[in-house]
Design a protein around this motif. Structure first.
Motif, PDB file in Angstrom:
ATOM      1  N   THR A   5      31.003 -19.877  50.138  1.00 45.88           N
ATOM      2  CA  THR A   5      30.860 -20.561  51.423  1.00 45.88           C
ATOM      3  C   THR A   5      29.934 -19.766  52.344  1.00 45.88           C
ATOM      4  N   GLN A   6      30.080 -18.423  52.302  1.00 45.64           N
ATOM      5  CA  GLN A   6      29.187 -17.573  53.103  1.00 45.64           C
ATOM      6  C   GLN A   6      27.727 -17.833  52.741  1.00 45.64           C
ATOM      7  N   CYS A   7      27.463 -17.992  51.441  1.00 45.57           N
ATOM      8  CA  CYS A   7      26.081 -18.190  50.979  1.00 45.57           C
ATOM      9  C   CYS A   7      25.456 -19.411  51.652  1.00 45.57           C
ATOM     10  N   MET A 206      18.693 -12.488  43.878  1.00 45.18           N
ATOM     11  CA  MET A 206      19.000 -13.046  45.197  1.00 45.18           C
ATOM     12  C   MET A 206      17.945 -14.065  45.602  1.00 45.18           C
ATOM     13  N   ASP A 207      16.680 -13.744  45.418  1.00 43.49           N
ATOM     14  CA  ASP A 207      15.620 -14.758  45.548  1.00 43.49           C
ATOM     15  C   ASP A 207      15.771 -15.732  44.373  1.00 43.49           C
ATOM     16  N   GLN A 212       9.397 -14.607  45.803  1.00 46.58           N
ATOM     17  CA  GLN A 212       9.249 -13.793  47.006  1.00 46.58           C
ATOM     18  C   GLN A 212       9.772 -12.373  46.793  1.00 46.58           C
ATOM     19  N   MET A 213       8.892 -11.390  46.983  1.00 46.75           N
ATOM     20  CA  MET A 213       9.331  -9.997  46.973  1.00 46.75           C
ATOM     21  C   MET A 213      10.217  -9.739  48.192  1.00 46.75           C
ATOM     22  N   LEU A 280      16.892 -19.624  50.711  1.00 43.53           N
ATOM     23  CA  LEU A 280      17.032 -20.740  49.762  1.00 43.53           C
ATOM     24  C   LEU A 280      17.682 -20.243  48.472  1.00 43.53           C
ATOM     25  N   GLY A 281      17.225 -19.076  48.014  1.00 42.45           N
ATOM     26  CA  GLY A 281      17.812 -18.499  46.807  1.00 42.45           C
ATOM     27  C   GLY A 281      19.287 -18.167  47.007  1.00 42.45           C
TER      28      GLY A 281
END
Ligand SMILES: *Cc1c(COP(=O)(O)O)cnc(C)c1O
Length: 430
Positions: A5-7, A206-207, A212-213, A280-281
């Motif tokens: 949910t946090q995500c 995570m991305d 994206q770096m 988004l990731g």
């Protein structure tokens, strides 16, 4: 809120009629009513965005989300994982200081510690993470200021005994910094086991999409910077009119100093657009990680059964050297990365990899798509076979990063690539 949910809901809380998706505040600059207010921002006596080298509303929303996911008091995003690791240490260390790192860590981090930080007068001792506590204790010096390790090492796939390492660090009044890139906060939250600071390369899971770096530093807020070992936290900072971080920011002293002092001076802050992509990731991280783990376990089991495979490292696999530690620290799964060695030669490993059709050769890992890398011919190319063995990398070692394709397709691809190998013609022996 639980982590799934946090995500989706931490960090950005739209009001009535406002956009549901995190807005991209594409602005370097912020506007104020008075010179007096800007003066307060520069003295850190008023909160607010000042300049996008230090903070930005889009990035701030993502920082708040990641801090919540890790269970920390604050986070600081960076332009890469390397920048996160560097700033996490530079925030504590100065010329003449020493720190301890476990030896099986990411190759880029080894370069940073062994070569670049050394040029700035900061010394690192690399230690085998399996040594007993008494042996590790002998590596501490009066000027030791930090301990560093990786939850799951890239590419060795060893699991760090976080509680053991936190206890050693704390007995010596220094913080434990953990690189939690491979598990992500969904699979492991090192603060729950005593780590003080967490860093990530967000360029990986995570991305998640290889677009994206990025990196991030997260502060647990638990370390006692007033223990006498860290005067830069307890004595006035002249670059902010004599502010004392532990007095003004209390539990958030470390992460505030990292932002307003280190990031101000080093300038490795991500753009709003970069933070938007990372967010988004993060929104789908838990579902992706579940699938990476279940796919990887099936692939690891398949490799384990093949007689053309010399060994498989995957902590999720029963019988793996790190399975017990994985059960303790990573009960939901370890990650999607496996390392394995093809029987016989370096040539066999390369032939296997070049025969893969679905899995691609990439200098990347923890990607949404299955990808492979052969350290002996890429990241560790300059080493002899003897040196590779000393680094725990056999000539045939392959880092196999399992993606989100249908696992049957991944296994069929492996099957046809293994079938091209004729192991009777062993051209190489160690
Ligand atoms: C990739 C990686 C890093 C470095 O991160 P970048 O985003 O590539 O700078 C650090 N630690 C680990 C474990 C990694 O896999």
């Amino acid at each position: 809120m639980r982590i799934e949910t946090q995500c989706l809901h931490e960090g950005y809380h739209p009001g009535n009629g406002e956009p549901s998706a995190l807005p991209i505040y594409q602005s370097t600059t912020y506007r104020y009513d008075s010179t007096e207010h800007i003066g307060k921002l520069f003295d850190l006596t008023a909160a607010g965005h000042m300049y996008s080298r230090i903070s930005n509303p889009t990035v701030a929303a993502v920082e708040e989300k990641i801090a919540a996911m890790e269970g920390g008091v604050g986070a600081l995003c960076t332009t890469s994982g390397q920048a996160a690791t560097m700033i996490s240490l530079m925030n504590i260390l100065k010329e003449g200081d020493h720190f301890i790192s476990t030896a099986s860590i990411y190759g880029g981090t080894i370069n940073l510690f062994a070569v670049t930080l050394k040029r700035f007068g900061i010394e690192c001792t690399f230690v085998d993470q399996e040594l007993p506590e008494e042996e590790i204790q002998k590596m501490f010096k009066p000027n030791t200021k930090a301990v560093f390790g990786e939850t799951i090492a890239n590419p060795a796939l060893s699991v760090l005994d976080i509680e053991k390492w936190a206890a050693i660090a704390h007995n010596n009044n220094v913080p434990l910094i953990v690189d939690n890139t491979f598990p992500t906060p969904y699979l492991c939250r090192p603060f729950e086991f005593g780590a003080d600071i967490v860093v990530h390369s967000t360029s990986k899971y995570m991305d998640g999409h290889a677009v994206q770096m990025g990196g991030v530093i997260v502060d647990s807020g638990n370390f006692d910077w007033k223990n006498g070992n860290f005067p830069e936290f307890t004595e006035p900072d002249e670059s902010y009119h004599g502010i004392v971080y532990t007095e003004s920011f209390e539990k958030a002293a470390y992460i505030t100093k990292a932002r307003v002092q280190m990031m101000r001076d080093m300038g490795a802050y991500p753009t709003a657009n970069a933070a938007f992509l990372l967010n988004l990731g993060l929104e789908t991280l838990p579902v992706r990680m579940d699938r990476h783990c279940s796919n990887a376990l099936k692939v690891a089991k398949y490799f384990k059964k093949s007689e053309k495979v010399e060994f498989v490292n995957y902590p999720g696999l029963e019988g793996d050297k790190y399975h017990e530690l994985a059960n303790k620290y990573l009960p939901l799964g370890t990650c999607g990365v496996i390392s394995l060695s093809i029987e016989g030669s370096r040539e066999n490993a390369i032939k296997f990899m070049d025969s893969l059709k679905l899995a691609s050769n990439e200098v990347h890992v923890a990607d949404i798509r299955t990808c492979v890398l052969h350290p002996a011919s890429s990241t560790h190319r300059q080493l002899t076979d003897e040196q590779l063995a000393a680094a725990g990398i056999t000539p045939g070692l392959i880092r196999f990063s399992v993606g989100l394709e249908n696992v049957e397709d991944i296994i069929e691809d492996i099957e046809q690539a293994l079938a091209t190998l004729n192991l009777d013609a062993k051209p190489y022996t160690v």
